[in-house]
Design an enzyme around this catalytic site. Structure first.
Site, mmCIF file in Angstrom:
data_model
loop_
_atom_site.group_PDB
_atom_site.id
_atom_site.type_symbol
_atom_site.label_atom_id
_atom_site.label_comp_id
_atom_site.label_asym_id
_atom_site.label_seq_id
_atom_site.Cartn_x
_atom_site.Cartn_y
_atom_site.Cartn_z
ATOM 1 N N ARG A 17 -10.747 24.342 21.250
ATOM 2 C CA ARG A 17 -9.494 24.209 21.743
ATOM 3 C C ARG A 17 -9.756 22.003 21.982
ATOM 4 O O ARG A 17 -8.832 21.435 22.297
ATOM 5 C CB ARG A 17 -9.030 24.311 22.964
ATOM 6 C CG ARG A 17 -7.843 25.581 22.217
ATOM 7 C CD ARG A 17 -6.998 25.844 23.247
ATOM 8 N NE ARG A 17 -8.278 26.445 24.275
ATOM 9 C CZ ARG A 17 -8.250 28.131 23.840
ATOM 10 N NH1 ARG A 17 -8.514 28.439 23.566
ATOM 11 N NH2 ARG A 17 -9.071 28.554 24.622
ATOM 12 N N TYR A 61 0.851 -1.070 0.055
ATOM 13 C CA TYR A 61 -0.180 -0.194 -0.007
ATOM 14 C C TYR A 61 0.755 1.058 -0.207
ATOM 15 O O TYR A 61 0.182 2.360 -0.293
ATOM 16 C CB TYR A 61 -1.374 -0.504 1.643
ATOM 17 C CG TYR A 61 -2.186 -0.832 1.097
ATOM 18 C CD1 TYR A 61 -3.116 0.028 0.774
ATOM 19 C CD2 TYR A 61 -2.112 -2.183 1.355
ATOM 20 C CE1 TYR A 61 -4.941 -0.422 0.556
ATOM 21 C CE2 TYR A 61 -2.814 -3.112 1.088
ATOM 22 C CZ TYR A 61 -4.561 -2.118 0.949
ATOM 23 O OH TYR A 61 -5.467 -3.034 0.402
ATOM 24 N N THR A 80 6.959 2.336 9.431
ATOM 25 C CA THR A 80 6.538 2.107 10.681
ATOM 26 C C THR A 80 7.345 1.198 11.524
ATOM 27 O O THR A 80 7.089 0.146 11.311
ATOM 28 C CB THR A 80 5.677 2.379 11.392
ATOM 29 O OG1 THR A 80 4.814 3.146 10.197
ATOM 30 C CG2 THR A 80 4.711 3.267 12.227
ATOM 31 N N LYS A 125 6.439 9.616 13.523
ATOM 32 C CA LYS A 125 5.009 8.639 13.324
ATOM 33 C C LYS A 125 4.668 7.803 14.162
ATOM 34 O O LYS A 125 3.124 7.967 14.370
ATOM 35 C CB LYS A 125 6.064 7.892 12.781
ATOM 36 C CG LYS A 125 5.155 6.812 11.848
ATOM 37 C CD LYS A 125 4.154 7.196 11.324
ATOM 38 C CE LYS A 125 2.864 6.114 10.923
ATOM 39 N NZ LYS A 125 2.333 6.472 9.446
ATOM 40 N N ARG A 153 -4.114 9.421 18.203
ATOM 41 C CA ARG A 153 -5.269 9.561 17.877
ATOM 42 C C ARG A 153 -6.203 7.935 18.535
ATOM 43 O O ARG A 153 -7.117 8.133 18.778
ATOM 44 C CB ARG A 153 -5.231 8.403 16.066
ATOM 45 C CG ARG A 153 -6.952 8.463 15.674
ATOM 46 C CD ARG A 153 -6.287 8.333 13.778
ATOM 47 N NE ARG A 153 -7.195 8.896 13.109
ATOM 48 C CZ ARG A 153 -7.987 9.961 12.375
ATOM 49 N NH1 ARG A 153 -7.737 11.003 13.419
ATOM 50 N NH2 ARG A 153 -9.535 9.808 11.781
ATOM 51 N N CYS A 204 -2.179 0.081 11.296
ATOM 52 C CA CYS A 204 -1.337 1.635 11.944
ATOM 53 C C CYS A 204 -1.558 1.492 13.216
ATOM 54 O O CYS A 204 -0.909 1.530 14.407
ATOM 55 C CB CYS A 204 -1.402 2.671 10.767
ATOM 56 S SG CYS A 204 -1.285 2.079 9.498
HETATM 57 N N1 SAJ Z 1 -11.612 5.324 14.120
HETATM 58 C C1 SAJ Z 1 -12.492 5.289 15.223
HETATM 59 N N2 SAJ Z 1 -12.655 6.483 15.566
HETATM 60 C C2 SAJ Z 1 -12.519 8.073 14.948
HETATM 61 C C3 SAJ Z 1 -12.367 7.398 14.279
HETATM 62 C C4 SAJ Z 1 -11.314 6.124 13.354
HETATM 63 O O1 SAJ Z 1 -13.030 4.187 15.746
HETATM 64 O O2 SAJ Z 1 -13.179 8.741 15.669
HETATM 65 C C5 SAJ Z 1 -11.320 3.597 13.735
HETATM 66 C C6 SAJ Z 1 -11.804 3.866 12.466
HETATM 67 O O3 SAJ Z 1 -13.031 2.554 12.275
HETATM 68 C C7 SAJ Z 1 -10.567 2.269 12.384
HETATM 69 C C8 SAJ Z 1 -9.092 3.129 13.001
HETATM 70 O O4 SAJ Z 1 -9.805 4.134 13.670
HETATM 71 O O5 SAJ Z 1 -10.628 1.219 12.049
HETATM 72 C C9 SAJ Z 1 -8.157 3.234 12.141
HETATM 73 O O6 SAJ Z 1 -8.935 4.167 11.647
HETATM 74 P P1 SAJ Z 1 -8.325 5.969 10.766
HETATM 75 O O7 SAJ Z 1 -8.771 5.943 9.655
HETATM 76 O O8 SAJ Z 1 -7.989 6.449 11.918
HETATM 77 O O9 SAJ Z 1 -6.550 5.361 10.576
HETATM 78 P P2 SAJ Z 1 -5.911 4.682 9.668
HETATM 79 O O10 SAJ Z 1 -5.116 2.931 10.238
HETATM 80 O O11 SAJ Z 1 -6.784 4.155 8.301
HETATM 81 O O12 SAJ Z 1 -4.667 5.371 9.043
HETATM 82 C C10 SAJ Z 1 -3.633 6.358 9.975
HETATM 83 C C11 SAJ Z 1 -3.626 7.468 9.775
HETATM 84 N N3 SAJ Z 1 -3.018 8.594 10.867
HETATM 85 C C12 SAJ Z 1 -3.681 9.391 11.677
HETATM 86 O O13 SAJ Z 1 -4.620 9.897 11.268
HETATM 87 C C13 SAJ Z 1 -2.836 9.865 12.837
HETATM 88 C C14 SAJ Z 1 -2.952 7.615 8.439
HETATM 89 O O14 SAJ Z 1 -2.466 9.585 8.416
HETATM 90 C C15 SAJ Z 1 -1.775 7.256 8.780
HETATM 91 O O15 SAJ Z 1 -0.131 6.761 7.419
HETATM 92 C C16 SAJ Z 1 -1.883 5.284 8.800
HETATM 93 O O16 SAJ Z 1 -3.121 5.606 9.596
HETATM 94 C C17 SAJ Z 1 -0.793 4.980 8.762
HETATM 95 O O17 SAJ Z 1 -0.034 3.973 8.323
HETATM 96 O O18 SAJ Z 1 -0.047 5.003 9.697
#
Ligand code: SAJ
Length: 424
Positions: free
Chosen positions: A253, A20, A127, A213, A220, A267
């Site tokens: 904020r 990816y 990572t 990273k 998050r 991730c």
């Molecule tokens: N999720 C929640 N609540 C939210 C947001 C997400 O439950 O408010 C869940 C989603 O449903 C999912 C999981 O979290 O199951 C992860 O989804 P995501 O959209 O937060 O993240 P990824 O794994 O698709 O991508 C993340 C991103 N990191 C951040 O936003 C800090 C992306 O920018 C990174 O490049 C990626 O991880 C990575 O490769 O590390």
């Protein structure tokens, strides 16, 4: 940048790992004036890509891949070749002890060791726990060749930060952070990324960039854990957590993320473990947050079982099964744990997810999946589910229950279509 300047910077670049991140990055570099070789140890992947066909689904990837492939600026091979630059973009999964599995990084570094020459640049994108670039990649190269990072060759860490589903756009537009073993290494790597990145590029030290990273994804994860915990607390008070978050987020904020059925993907559920892997601290907020998020699928499964308690031969239908909206990736999807728990309890489970092509989790057409069902479990809110005809779906079901784990549907619309509505 003028064509001449671009040509002057032209490098031969070998990218190890055609997944990816590695594949889209290879396409970007190949379409920016470089000669790129994409290497993967999985021959199924190399033969598919070598025949001009993608092996992953990602918006806009096909166009940039076909351009690079047809222009012959991107070639695919199972073997490494001597190049100016080597980029490692292989998976770093979590093992059963919640530690980083670095075997792919190690084999990539071992391949590079056989090809590298003085003056080359090596970049790790995967990572990894802090220290990996220097102590694993750098050490393997030095042990095998005698070449020392920062003296005989350049060594940098440049983490990807792209969001699955938006990879092509974010590869170009996101800011990047680059860590070098020394300043020249960071600058050399910066020149490579400058050929396609429109976002800003910041340089720093090697270990700092590694932890940056991890810190982003951990931030998050902790925020989502907080949202999940808040939803349990609000549940106890009989208060709507979505109303609470919406109003709290009006503060300039505050930005509380969304509670849900668990945190998936390759991730966010993994990187927090990497950050604490070599730390002596016990009982960290990071670990607690991980545990809160990991407990969600079981809670959701239990709630499903409560809803269908008393039904004969109950059937649950998943709407969406991938780890998040609008992607087809089931890796680390919390849906799998919910599915296994329901099956274990003798529940029949159907899946409807138009994004997934996965033989293990067979998905059916909407009507087939809903027929005779007792409960629709909205696991992930794909855009495609926005205009479902609930009156029609209700007629197919045995019992019209909806458990909306993402606050995705309009509750009033479901109620007026005759559904019993459950949320979190
Ligand atoms: N999720 C929640 N609540 C939210 C947001 C997400 O439950 O408010 C869940 C989603 O449903 C999912 C999981 O979290 O199951 C992860 O989804 P995501 O959209 O937060 O993240 P990824 O794994 O698709 O991508 C993340 C991103 N990191 C951040 O936003 C800090 C992306 O920018 C990174 O490049 C990626 O991880 C990575 O490769 O590390």
């Amino acid at each position: 940048m003028g064509e001449n300047k671009k040509m002057a910077l032209k490098k031969s670049i070998c990218i190890l790992g055609m997944g990816y991140i590695g594949l889209p990055t290879a396409c970007m570099l190949a379409n920016s004036g470089h000669d790129v070789l994409g290497v993967d140890i999985n021959e199924e992947i190399t033969s598919k890509l070598g025949a001009g066909k993608l092996h992953i689904e990602e918006p806009d990837l096909e166009a940039i891949f076909l351009k690079a492939f047809n222009d012959k600026t991107l070639k695919i091979s199972p073997q490494i070749q001597k190049s100016d630059v080597y980029i490692i973009a292989v998976p770093t999964p979590l093992n059963s002890k919640n530690k980083a599995e670095l075997s792919y990084v190690i084999s990539a570094a071992e391949m590079i060791k056989e090809a590298i020459s003085r003056g080359n640049l090596v970049i790790l994108e995967s990572t990894s726990p802090p220290g990996t670039t220097k102590n694993i990649v750098g050490k393997i190269i030095t042990d095998g060749t005698g070449l020392i990072a920062g003296i005989d060759y350049f060594l940098a860490f440049c983490p990807e930060r792209v969001l699955p589903g938006k990879i092509v756009h974010e590869l170009v537009n996101n800011d990047r952070i680059i860590g070098g073993i020394d300043e020249s290494s960071a600058q050399q790597a910066e020149k490579i990324y400058m050929s396609f990145v429109k976002g800003r590029i910041f340089t720093t030290g090697l270990e700092t960039s590694e932890i940056v990273k991890l810190a982003e994804n951990t931030f998050r994860d902790i925020n989502i854990a907080y949202a999940n915990e808040l939803s349990s607390i609000c549940g106890e008070y009989g208060i709507d957590v979505w109303e609470v978050i919406k109003n709290a987020n009006m503060h300039p904020r505050v930005n509380i993320l969304a509670p849900g059925p668990g945190v998936g993907g390759h991730c966010i559920p993994i990187d927090p473990w990497f950050i604490i892997e070599n730390s002596r601290l016990k009982g960290t907020l990071i670990e607690k947050s991980r545990n809160i998020n990991d407990s969600r699928p079981l809670l959701i499964a239990q709630k499903c079982l409560e809803i269908i308690a008393g039904y004969n031969n109950p059937k649950v239908t998943f709407l969406g099964f991938s780890y998040k909206e609008d992607v087809g990736d089931v890796r680390e999807s919390p849906a799998i744990s919910i599915y296994n728990e329901l099956i274990k309890k003798g529940v029949k489970v159907n899946i409807h997810d138009p994004h997934i092509e996965n033989a293990k989790f067979a998905t059916s057409e909407l009507e087939d999946a809903c027929r005779d069902s007792d409960l629709l479990l909205l696991f992930v809110g794909h855009k495609i589910f926005s205009n479902l005809n609930f009156e029609k779906i209700k007629l197919l079901m045995k019992n019209a229950n909806m458990f909306d784990t993402r606050h995705f549907f309009d509750k009033e619309k479901l109620l007026s279509s005759g559904f019993v509505y459950y949320g979190i």
